[in-house]
Structure formats: C-alpha cells, structure tokens
Motif scaffolding. Structure first.
Motif, PDB file in Angstrom:
ATOM      1  N   GLN A  43       0.820  -1.203   0.000  1.00  0.00           N
ATOM      2  CA  GLN A  43       0.000   0.000   0.000  1.00  0.00           C
ATOM      3  C   GLN A  43       0.861   1.264   0.000  1.00  0.00           C
ATOM      4  N   LEU A  44       2.039   1.187   0.602  1.00  0.00           N
ATOM      5  CA  LEU A  44       2.927   2.339   0.617  1.00  0.00           C
ATOM      6  C   LEU A  44       3.359   2.739  -0.787  1.00  0.00           C
ATOM      7  N   HIS A  45       3.394   1.786  -1.682  1.00  0.00           N
ATOM      8  CA  HIS A  45       3.843   2.045  -3.042  1.00  0.00           C
ATOM      9  C   HIS A  45       2.684   2.243  -4.018  1.00  0.00           C
ATOM     10  N   ASP A  46       1.461   2.298  -3.505  1.00  0.00           N
ATOM     11  CA  ASP A  46       0.267   2.499  -4.333  1.00  0.00           C
ATOM     12  C   ASP A  46      -0.100   3.976  -4.290  1.00  0.00           C
ATOM     13  N   SER A  47       0.119   4.676  -5.380  1.00  0.00           N
ATOM     14  CA  SER A  47      -0.095   6.133  -5.404  1.00  0.00           C
ATOM     15  C   SER A  47      -1.561   6.512  -5.196  1.00  0.00           C
ATOM     16  N   ASP A  48      -2.492   5.616  -5.479  1.00  0.00           N
ATOM     17  CA  ASP A  48      -3.914   5.917  -5.304  1.00  0.00           C
ATOM     18  C   ASP A  48      -4.400   5.698  -3.879  1.00  0.00           C
ATOM     19  N   PHE A  49      -3.604   5.027  -3.062  1.00  0.00           N
ATOM     20  CA  PHE A  49      -4.088   4.615  -1.745  1.00  0.00           C
ATOM     21  C   PHE A  49      -4.496   5.786  -0.863  1.00  0.00           C
ATOM     22  N   ILE A  50      -3.647   6.819  -0.733  1.00  0.00           N
ATOM     23  CA  ILE A  50      -3.958   7.943   0.147  1.00  0.00           C
ATOM     24  C   ILE A  50      -5.215   8.663  -0.318  1.00  0.00           C
ATOM     25  N   GLU A  51      -5.372   8.813  -1.642  1.00  0.00           N
ATOM     26  CA  GLU A  51      -6.557   9.486  -2.158  1.00  0.00           C
ATOM     27  C   GLU A  51      -7.815   8.671  -1.876  1.00  0.00           C
ATOM     28  N   THR A  52      -7.731   7.344  -2.054  1.00  0.00           N
ATOM     29  CA  THR A  52      -8.872   6.472  -1.770  1.00  0.00           C
ATOM     30  C   THR A  52      -9.226   6.529  -0.289  1.00  0.00           C
ATOM     31  N   LEU A  53      -8.224   6.409   0.548  1.00  0.00           N
ATOM     32  CA  LEU A  53      -8.438   6.452   1.992  1.00  0.00           C
ATOM     33  C   LEU A  53      -9.071   7.773   2.401  1.00  0.00           C
ATOM     34  N   TYR A  54      -8.507   8.860   1.941  1.00  0.00           N
ATOM     35  CA  TYR A  54      -9.002  10.174   2.331  1.00  0.00           C
ATOM     36  C   TYR A  54     -10.421  10.418   1.807  1.00  0.00           C
ATOM     37  N   SER A  55     -10.700  10.060   0.567  1.00  0.00           N
ATOM     38  CA  SER A  55     -12.037  10.326   0.026  1.00  0.00           C
ATOM     39  C   SER A  55     -13.102   9.481   0.716  1.00  0.00           C
ATOM     40  N   GLU A  56     -12.792   8.221   1.014  1.00  0.00           N
ATOM     41  CA  GLU A  56     -13.770   7.380   1.713  1.00  0.00           C
ATOM     42  C   GLU A  56     -14.057   7.919   3.113  1.00  0.00           C
ATOM     43  N   ILE A  57     -13.033   8.383   3.777  1.00  0.00           N
ATOM     44  CA  ILE A  57     -13.223   8.910   5.137  1.00  0.00           C
ATOM     45  C   ILE A  57     -13.996  10.223   5.101  1.00  0.00           C
ATOM     46  N   THR A  58     -13.661  11.110   4.176  1.00  0.00           N
ATOM     47  CA  THR A  58     -14.383  12.385   4.118  1.00  0.00           C
ATOM     48  C   THR A  58     -15.816  12.199   3.627  1.00  0.00           C
ATOM     49  N   ASN A  59     -16.080  11.178   2.818  1.00  0.00           N
ATOM     50  CA  ASN A  59     -17.455  10.907   2.383  1.00  0.00           C
ATOM     51  C   ASN A  59     -18.358  10.510   3.539  1.00  0.00           C
ATOM     52  N   THR A  60     -17.781  10.000   4.616  1.00  0.00           N
ATOM     53  CA  THR A  60     -18.578   9.620   5.778  1.00  0.00           C
ATOM     54  C   THR A  60     -18.453  10.639   6.899  1.00  0.00           C
ATOM     55  N   ASN A  61     -17.878  11.786   6.607  1.00  0.00           N
ATOM     56  CA  ASN A  61     -17.723  12.881   7.568  1.00  0.00           C
ATOM     57  C   ASN A  61     -16.915  12.504   8.805  1.00  0.00           C
ATOM     58  N   ILE A  62     -15.953  11.619   8.658  1.00  0.00           N
ATOM     59  CA  ILE A  62     -15.055  11.278   9.753  1.00  0.00           C
ATOM     60  C   ILE A  62     -13.860  12.214   9.680  1.00  0.00           C
ATOM     61  N   GLN A  63     -13.478  12.747  10.807  1.00  0.00           N
ATOM     62  CA  GLN A  63     -12.286  13.583  10.839  1.00  0.00           C
ATOM     63  C   GLN A  63     -11.062  12.690  10.611  1.00  0.00           C
ATOM     64  N   PRO A  64     -10.184  13.045   9.680  1.00  0.00           N
ATOM     65  CA  PRO A  64      -9.002  12.218   9.433  1.00  0.00           C
ATOM     66  C   PRO A  64      -8.160  11.979  10.685  1.00  0.00           C
ATOM     67  N   GLY A  65      -8.190  12.911  11.640  1.00  0.00           N
ATOM     68  CA  GLY A  65      -7.427  12.757  12.875  1.00  0.00           C
ATOM     69  C   GLY A  65      -7.876  11.580  13.723  1.00  0.00           C
ATOM     70  N   LEU A  66      -9.059  11.028  13.424  1.00  0.00           N
ATOM     71  CA  LEU A  66      -9.542   9.849  14.145  1.00  0.00           C
ATOM     72  C   LEU A  66      -8.967   8.559  13.565  1.00  0.00           C
ATOM     73  N   ILE A  67      -8.239   8.675  12.474  1.00  0.00           N
ATOM     74  CA  ILE A  67      -7.582   7.523  11.868  1.00  0.00           C
ATOM     75  C   ILE A  67      -6.092   7.647  12.147  1.00  0.00           C
ATOM     76  N   ASN A  68      -5.556   6.654  12.817  1.00  0.00           N
ATOM     77  CA  ASN A  68      -4.138   6.622  13.149  1.00  0.00           C
ATOM     78  C   ASN A  68      -3.454   5.694  12.159  1.00  0.00           C
ATOM     79  N   ILE A  69      -2.736   6.286  11.224  1.00  0.00           N
ATOM     80  CA  ILE A  69      -2.011   5.527  10.213  1.00  0.00           C
ATOM     81  C   ILE A  69      -0.759   4.954  10.867  1.00  0.00           C
TER      82      ILE A  69
END
Length: 176
Positions: A43-69
C-alpha cells in the motif's frame, strides 16, 4: 488475493466499510473512537491509496485525525525518503501517524525530527526482553528520552512492568 490482483479492490472495500462503521459508532455512542490502520508495504507504493483512503473517510464525515495511520519501522529500509514524503501527505491531510516496531533498526534516527509522526510503538521483543535483560531497559530509556526530545508519544506494546513505568517516567516522555 495479492497474486490475482484483488488487493486494491479489497482495500477500497475495507476502507469504505471501516469508514461507515466508525461514523456509525461515533454517532451512536456520542464518543470519539480512534482507529489504528496499519499500512503494509504494498500500500505504501500504491499512489492511489492515500486518495482512496481520504475520500472514503471524508465521504462519511469522519475527521481524518480519528484515523491513526501505522507504518512498521521495517517498512523504511532503503525507502526512507519516499516514505517520509508519504507520511507528509498523510499528516497534511489530517491523519495521526504512528511508527510501530520502533527499535528494530530500520529507521535512521535523524528522521525522528524530520518525519511527520506523532507516536512510536516500541518493538515488542525489545520490550518483552527487559524483564531478563538490563541493557534492553537502558535502550527503552534511551527511546523514551528521544521521544521526549522529539515531542512524540510512546505507545507500549504490552502492559509495562513497574520497572519500565519508573524508567519511562524518569525520561519525561508521554506514554500509554
């Protein structure tokens, strides 16, 4: 799943399910729940991963700070500079960053001040061996001092002994 190309779609589905579940738990319990999400080397080498993660989280109105990477120190190896850039992207998107297995020897110490990390999880075998090995207790003390100086929080992999708590308290580091 990785051999037949299913990791990306499975990862996206899991992120979507996780995001929805966190949103429901946070609204049902009216408490804030933080999720630790371990990122693997693929996943570290997948350039789409951060965008997918961020968009899914923001679509559900979760604050990114609640996700500890969480990224293992073993992931750094020769890729330290590239991973530092990825951590910066996570951090600027609002995520909390943790490096696990700290003390396994892959993260150059000069990166502690340059990386965008919030927490360190001490490598479990180093932590466990403190009961039998005094030098490892000194290593944990040194990690505590470094964490304190770098403004990082230590997360202990197992409940600590009284001796470890006393040692870490002397360092002034924030730990749990």
């Amino acid at each position: 799943a990785s051999n037949i190309g299913h990791i990306k779609p499975l990862t996206q589905l899991l992120i979507q399910m996780l995001s929805n579940h966190i949103a429901k738990l946070n609204s049902d319990t009216q408490k804030t729940i933080t999720i630790f999400l371990t990122i693997e080397n693929d996943q570290l080498h997948d350039s789409d991963f951060i965008e997918t993660l961020y968009s899914e989280i923001t679509n559900t109105n979760i604050q990114p700070g609640l996700i500890n990477i969480t990224i293992s120190e073993n992931s750094f190896g020769r890729q330290s500079t590239k991973i530092a850039g990825l951590l910066e992207r996570f951090k600027t998107s609002g995520f909390t960053i943790t490096v696990s297995d700290f003390g396994s020897g892959y993260l150059p110490l000069n990166y502690l001040n340059r990386l965008y990390i919030d927490n360190l999880i001490i490598e479990k075998t180093l932590f466990d061996s403190c009961k039998r090995n005094q030098p490892n207790l000194k290593t944990i003390e040194a990690i505590g001092l470094m964490a304190n100086l770098a403004g990082l929080r230590l997360i202990l992999p197992t409940p600590p002994s009284h001796e470890i708590v006393t040692t870490l308290n002397r360092t002034g580091c924030n730990f749990s």
